[in-house]
Design a protein around this motif. Structure first.
Motif, PDB file in Angstrom:
ATOM      1  N   TYR A 140     -26.215  67.485   3.811  1.00 29.29           N
ATOM      2  CA  TYR A 140     -25.169  67.432   2.786  1.00 29.29           C
ATOM      3  C   TYR A 140     -25.565  68.477   1.736  1.00 29.29           C
ATOM      4  O   TYR A 140     -26.579  68.308   1.040  1.00 29.29           O
ATOM      5  N   VAL A 158     -20.610  61.301  -2.445  1.00 24.11           N
ATOM      6  CA  VAL A 158     -20.855  61.685  -1.053  1.00 24.11           C
ATOM      7  C   VAL A 158     -21.669  60.569  -0.421  1.00 24.11           C
ATOM      8  O   VAL A 158     -22.642  60.083  -1.029  1.00 24.11           O
ATOM      9  N   PRO A 179     -18.354  62.165   5.384  1.00 22.24           N
ATOM     10  CA  PRO A 179     -19.131  61.856   4.179  1.00 22.24           C
ATOM     11  C   PRO A 179     -18.331  61.756   2.892  1.00 22.24           C
ATOM     12  O   PRO A 179     -18.896  61.425   1.848  1.00 22.24           O
ATOM     13  N   LEU A 184     -18.192  70.557  -0.331  1.00 22.95           N
ATOM     14  CA  LEU A 184     -19.285  69.916   0.387  1.00 22.95           C
ATOM     15  C   LEU A 184     -19.434  70.595   1.736  1.00 22.95           C
ATOM     16  O   LEU A 184     -18.465  70.682   2.508  1.00 22.95           O
ATOM     17  N   PHE A 232     -21.077  69.998   5.156  1.00 22.16           N
ATOM     18  CA  PHE A 232     -21.604  68.858   5.927  1.00 22.16           C
ATOM     19  C   PHE A 232     -21.949  69.325   7.333  1.00 22.16           C
ATOM     20  O   PHE A 232     -21.077  69.743   8.086  1.00 22.16           O
ATOM     21  N   SER A 277     -28.303  64.869   9.660  1.00 24.82           N
ATOM     22  CA  SER A 277     -27.129  65.303   8.896  1.00 24.82           C
ATOM     23  C   SER A 277     -27.578  65.940   7.591  1.00 24.82           C
ATOM     24  O   SER A 277     -28.558  65.519   6.967  1.00 24.82           O
TER      25      SER A 277
END
Length: 231
Positions: free
Chosen positions: A159, A100, A55, A196, A198, A157
């Motif tokens: 984030y 992102v 990402p 981040l 992820f 997913s």
């Protein structure tokens, strides 16, 4: 009326024909069901024409054990479910506000447009509450500002710790692989370096297995490099 030997033979042949016919009918239904299943898999494959990507544009996989899925998180008696991209362990500078992007095409199922950080009192209460384990609701608070995307293969997913979602991004939006979904930050951390988190879940976040769950570090990195098509 007595049956002649020829009648017995005819009856046997009729019964055999019935059995064969029923057998073909059953196999036909099984074949039809199999063809439908193959068709659904082909539709999913068409929707996911490319593999997953990382990402952060230009980034590599983290290599430090604490930044990989499965890393212990003693403060909540759990483990990390994803990759943590921080400066010095991502092959690119990790700074607040960097873009992102979506790791794969899919539907946006969560966007926190009006996110507010917890007060100091609420943060302390949360840490006390998760000492023996965190609920899915607690995990959402710990992740800070989040965006979730559900993909055609059934995975989701996540984030997390974002500074903000991408302007105009809404639940129900369709995104393509590589589309911008937000900006990197450090929400949900009560300070600390920008990062981040992820995660890729096999189904619903915190209610299914996470990607590469249970693998040792060497095997995890080997599979992750192939999954995300990175060296």
């Amino acid at each position: 009326m007595s049956l002649k030997p020829g009648h017995y033979l005819l009856l046997v042949l009729l019964l055999y024909a019935l059995v064969v016919t029923l057998g073909f009918a059953l196999r036909g239904r099984q074949l039809h069901a199999l063809r439908e299943e193959v068709g659904l898999l082909r539709q999913k494959a068409a929707l996911v024409s490319e593999g997953y990507r990382l990402p952060l544009p230009g980034a590599c996989l983290p290599s430090r054990p604490e930044n990989l899925p499965g890393a212990p998180r003693p403060y909540r008696k759990g483990v990390s479910a994803g990759f943590v991209f921080v400066n010095g362990d991502a092959c690119v500078p990790v700074v607040r506000g960097m873009g992102v992007v979506a790791a794969q095409a899919g539907e946006v199922v969560r966007v926190e447009e009006a996110y507010q950080e917890l007060s100091p009192e609420a943060w302390q209460a949360l840490l006390e509450r998760v000492r023996e384990g965190a609920s899915p609701e607690d995990m959402d608070l710990l992740r800070g500002l989040e965006v979730h995307v559900r993909h055609p293969d059934g995975r989701t997913s996540v984030y997390a710790h974002l500074q903000a979602p991408y302007p105009g991004l809404r639940v129900g939006d369709r995104v393509s692989r590589g589309d911008p979904i937000g900006y990197l930050g450090n929400t949900g951390l009560r300070g600390g370096a920008p990062r981040l988190l992820f995660e890729v879940w096999e189904g619903e976040p915190d209610r299914s297995a996470f990607l590469f769950q249970g693998l040792d570090q060497e095997e995890l990195l080997r599979r992750a490099k192939a999954f995300f098509s990175v060296k």
